[in-house]
Design a protein around this motif. Structure first.
Motif, mmCIF file in Angstrom:
data_model
loop_
_atom_site.group_PDB
_atom_site.id
_atom_site.type_symbol
_atom_site.label_atom_id
_atom_site.label_comp_id
_atom_site.label_asym_id
_atom_site.label_seq_id
_atom_site.Cartn_x
_atom_site.Cartn_y
_atom_site.Cartn_z
ATOM 1 N N ILE A 87 -7.825 -4.325 -6.572
ATOM 2 C CA ILE A 87 -8.488 -5.286 -5.695
ATOM 3 C C ILE A 87 -9.471 -4.489 -5.217
ATOM 4 O O ILE A 87 -9.576 -3.295 -5.240
ATOM 5 N N ASN A 96 -11.602 -11.304 -1.475
ATOM 6 C CA ASN A 96 -11.263 -10.944 -2.745
ATOM 7 C C ASN A 96 -11.201 -12.264 -3.643
ATOM 8 O O ASN A 96 -11.651 -12.192 -4.925
ATOM 9 N N LEU A 97 -10.531 -13.307 -3.147
ATOM 10 C CA LEU A 97 -10.400 -14.611 -3.986
ATOM 11 C C LEU A 97 -11.820 -15.146 -4.421
ATOM 12 O O LEU A 97 -12.047 -15.694 -5.582
ATOM 13 N N GLU A 98 -12.408 -15.234 -3.325
ATOM 14 C CA GLU A 98 -13.918 -15.664 -3.409
ATOM 15 C C GLU A 98 -14.770 -15.059 -4.667
ATOM 16 O O GLU A 98 -15.377 -15.706 -5.287
ATOM 17 N N GLY A 100 -13.682 -13.816 -7.137
ATOM 18 C CA GLY A 100 -13.073 -14.299 -8.535
ATOM 19 C C GLY A 100 -13.935 -15.181 -8.951
ATOM 20 O O GLY A 100 -13.790 -15.663 -10.296
ATOM 21 N N LYS A 128 -4.771 -14.854 4.496
ATOM 22 C CA LYS A 128 -6.168 -15.049 3.966
ATOM 23 C C LYS A 128 -7.104 -14.189 4.797
ATOM 24 O O LYS A 128 -8.189 -13.777 4.233
ATOM 25 N N LEU A 143 -2.458 -11.315 -5.424
ATOM 26 C CA LEU A 143 -3.724 -11.316 -5.064
ATOM 27 C C LEU A 143 -4.701 -11.101 -6.290
ATOM 28 O O LEU A 143 -5.549 -11.782 -6.579
ATOM 29 N N ARG A 147 -7.017 -13.840 -7.887
ATOM 30 C CA ARG A 147 -8.347 -13.521 -7.986
ATOM 31 C C ARG A 147 -8.939 -13.872 -9.598
ATOM 32 O O ARG A 147 -9.965 -14.668 -9.669
ATOM 33 N N MET A 150 -9.107 -17.656 -9.914
ATOM 34 C CA MET A 150 -10.196 -18.219 -9.280
ATOM 35 C C MET A 150 -11.416 -18.497 -10.036
ATOM 36 O O MET A 150 -12.522 -19.368 -9.879
ATOM 37 N N SER A 151 -11.278 -17.800 -11.390
ATOM 38 C CA SER A 151 -12.449 -18.098 -12.187
ATOM 39 C C SER A 151 -12.379 -19.034 -13.258
ATOM 40 O O SER A 151 -13.160 -19.246 -14.136
#
Length: 236
Positions: A87, A96-98, A100, A128, A143, A147, A150-151
């Motif tokens: 990460i 981090n998620l965004e 992805g 978050k 996480l 991530r 998210m893609s």
């Protein structure tokens, strides 16, 4: 969906994989198990394109991608969650998620994808705004998987997701992986040393030893195989 035909691959002239073939259908859950050094991670890296194959073919959605660059394979929806999580510790959980959601197919549905990830991992929603570096190993694994989701992957490849986790957290991660496949309808290719859990959850499995596939079958046949029971499941 995925057809790996007779690939060989390795590092600095050392051949790790030898004539390996596997298949994975759309929405299927396939597990690769085997001892340390068998070549499991190298197989995933060969599919994602971070390790070049010296021979063979890899077809994804009927397209031969064996010479395709790694970033273009990611663009097709082949997403790998690497061993060790990797990460971005200096960023928040949300950041981090965004990150992805870099695929063009994912950029228009960030809110929807976040909701799906937060439903799977409520703790990511609760924290978050927290720095990722403050997370425990299990939380970082959540996480890393989030991530990857998210893609909007077509194929999610997971490399040793239970590594370094307590048995309880490892069990929870396995439950979530199965939920990803059954509820989100995402094909999953799992590399894992915890053979019992991997084979119990998968639709089909492959046994990789010394760079070669030595056995493959459906879950029930593998679980009932005396050799597998003795070597991998601890049955005496």
């Amino acid at each position: 969906m995925l057809k790996v035909n007779g690939i060989s691959a390795g590092y600095s002239g050392l051949e790790v994989l030898q004539n390996v073939s596997i298949t994975l259908e759309k929405g299927e859950f396939v597990a690769i198990v085997g001892p340390n050094g068998a070549g499991k991670s190298t197989l995933l890296k060969s599919i994602s394109g971070t390790v070049r194959c010296t021979s063979g073919e890899i077809y994804f959605m009927d397209e031969n991608i064996i010479r395709m660059d790694a970033h273009k394979r990611t663009g097709l929806g082949i997403i790998q969650v690497p061993e060790g999580r990797r990460i971005f510790p200096s960023l928040t959980v949300l950041e981090n998620l965004e990150l992805g959601a870099f695929r063009s197919e994912a950029r228009g549905s960030i809110k929807e994808n976040l909701e799906a990830v937060f439903k799977l991992f409520p703790i990511l929603n609760e924290r978050k705004k927290q720095m990722a570096s403050t997370f425990s190993g299990g939380e970082q694994q959540m996480l890393a998987i989030g991530r990857g989701l998210m893609s909007k992957p077509q194929l999610l490849m997971l490399d040793e997701p239970s590594l370094g986790l307590s048995p309880k957290l490892g069990d929870m991660i396995f439950d979530v992986i199965r939920e990803i496949q059954t509820k989100l309808k995402i094909a999953v290719l799992l590399v894992e040393q915890r053979a019992v859990e991997a084979l119990e959850l998968c639709d089909r499995g492959y046994i990789l030893e010394q760079g070669r596939i030595v056995l493959s079958s459906d879950r029930a046949s593998l679980m009932g195989n005396p050799i597998i029971q003795k070597s991998y499941l601890g049955v005496v």
